[in-house]
Design a protein around this motif. Structure first.
Motif, short mmCIF file in Angstrom:
data_model
loop_
_atom_site.label_atom_id
_atom_site.label_comp_id
_atom_site.label_asym_id
_atom_site.label_seq_id
_atom_site.Cartn_x
_atom_site.Cartn_y
_atom_site.Cartn_z
N LEU A 102 43.56 2.76 77.62
CA LEU A 102 42.63 3.81 78.00
C LEU A 102 43.26 4.62 79.13
N SER A 103 42.92 5.88 79.23
CA SER A 103 43.52 6.73 80.26
C SER A 103 43.22 6.19 81.66
N GLY A 104 42.05 5.61 81.86
CA GLY A 104 41.70 5.05 83.16
C GLY A 104 42.62 3.92 83.58
N GLN A 105 43.13 3.16 82.62
CA GLN A 105 44.07 2.09 82.94
C GLN A 105 45.41 2.68 83.42
N GLY B 54 41.46 10.05 71.57
CA GLY B 54 40.56 10.89 72.34
C GLY B 54 40.22 12.18 71.62
N THR B 55 39.34 12.93 72.24
CA THR B 55 38.89 14.22 71.71
C THR B 55 39.72 15.33 72.32
N VAL B 56 40.14 16.28 71.50
CA VAL B 56 40.93 17.41 71.98
C VAL B 56 40.04 18.32 72.82
N LEU B 57 40.43 18.50 74.09
CA LEU B 57 39.69 19.38 75.00
C LEU B 57 40.28 20.78 74.99
N GLU B 58 41.62 20.85 75.01
CA GLU B 58 42.29 22.14 75.14
C GLU B 58 43.67 22.04 74.51
N LEU C 44 43.53 15.77 76.10
CA LEU C 44 42.59 14.90 75.39
C LEU C 44 41.68 14.22 76.40
N MET C 45 40.55 13.72 75.91
CA MET C 45 39.59 13.00 76.75
C MET C 45 39.16 11.75 76.01
N ASP C 46 39.32 10.59 76.68
CA ASP C 46 38.74 9.37 76.14
C ASP C 46 37.55 9.01 77.01
N GLU C 47 36.97 7.85 76.81
CA GLU C 47 35.75 7.52 77.55
C GLU C 47 36.00 7.26 79.04
N THR C 48 37.28 7.18 79.45
CA THR C 48 37.58 6.92 80.85
C THR C 48 38.20 8.11 81.57
N GLY C 49 38.41 9.23 80.87
CA GLY C 49 38.94 10.41 81.52
C GLY C 49 39.89 11.21 80.64
N ALA C 50 40.43 12.27 81.25
CA ALA C 50 41.32 13.18 80.52
C ALA C 50 42.78 12.75 80.68
N PHE C 51 43.59 13.15 79.70
CA PHE C 51 45.03 12.92 79.78
C PHE C 51 45.75 14.00 78.98
N PRO D 181 47.30 10.96 83.64
CA PRO D 181 48.25 10.42 82.68
C PRO D 181 48.86 11.52 81.80
N VAL D 182 50.16 11.41 81.56
CA VAL D 182 50.89 12.32 80.69
C VAL D 182 51.70 11.48 79.71
#
Length: 145
Positions: free
Chosen positions: A20-23, A57-61, A71-78, A112-113
């Motif tokens: 997860l991006s939060g990790q 994750g879901t495409v934000l931009e 992208l955005m998962d349930e813990t944040g954007a990356f 995260p990148v």
């Protein structure tokens, strides 16, 4: 059937770890060289070394001029770099799509990148994939540690 010999580099490459991006945001660096990856804190508190990751994750931009998608998962954007170079990756590059990406960690924090090596559109069953994703991450990390 002919199977080409694996190179030494291919044999040493570990399989991708679902994260997860939060990790990644709270991960510790494993070294100074690019591609060394990092240590993530897995569920249960123990550390797990990762360099090749599988994220969803879901495409934000979409930023085609920067070869990047957010992208955005349930813990944040990356951020995911190198998306214009992924075979069959173009269908994934639309706002609102739910996608998976496999790639190497470029940076863990503050954001995260990932440098993508594979992307796939999971939008058709997005609800199921979203509900299962955190459980899949936890289960794989439990097995690996």
């Amino acid at each position: 059937m002919y199977k080409p010999a694996e190179t030494t580099e291919e044999r040493k490459r570990p399989p991708p770890v679902k994260v997860l991006s939060g990790q990644l945001r709270t991960a510790e660096s494993r070294g100074t060289a690019d591609g060394d990856g990092c240590l993530i804190r897995r569920v249960g508190g123990r550390s797990l070394p990762v360099s090749l990751v599988w994220m969803q994750g879901t495409v934000l931009e979409v930023q085609p001029e920067r070869n990047t998608v957010m992208l955005m998962d349930e813990t944040g954007a990356f951020a995911v770099q190198g998306v214009n170079n992924i075979p069959r990756g173009k269908p994934c590059l639309a706002q609102g799509k739910y996608v998976m990406v496999m790639g190497f960690i470029v940076a863990a924090s503050p954001e995260p990148v990932i440098r993508a090596v594979k992307m796939a559109d999971l939008s058709e069953l997005a609800g199921l994939h979203r509900r299962m994703w955190k459980l899949e991450v936890e289960e794989l990390q439990r097995v690996l540690a």
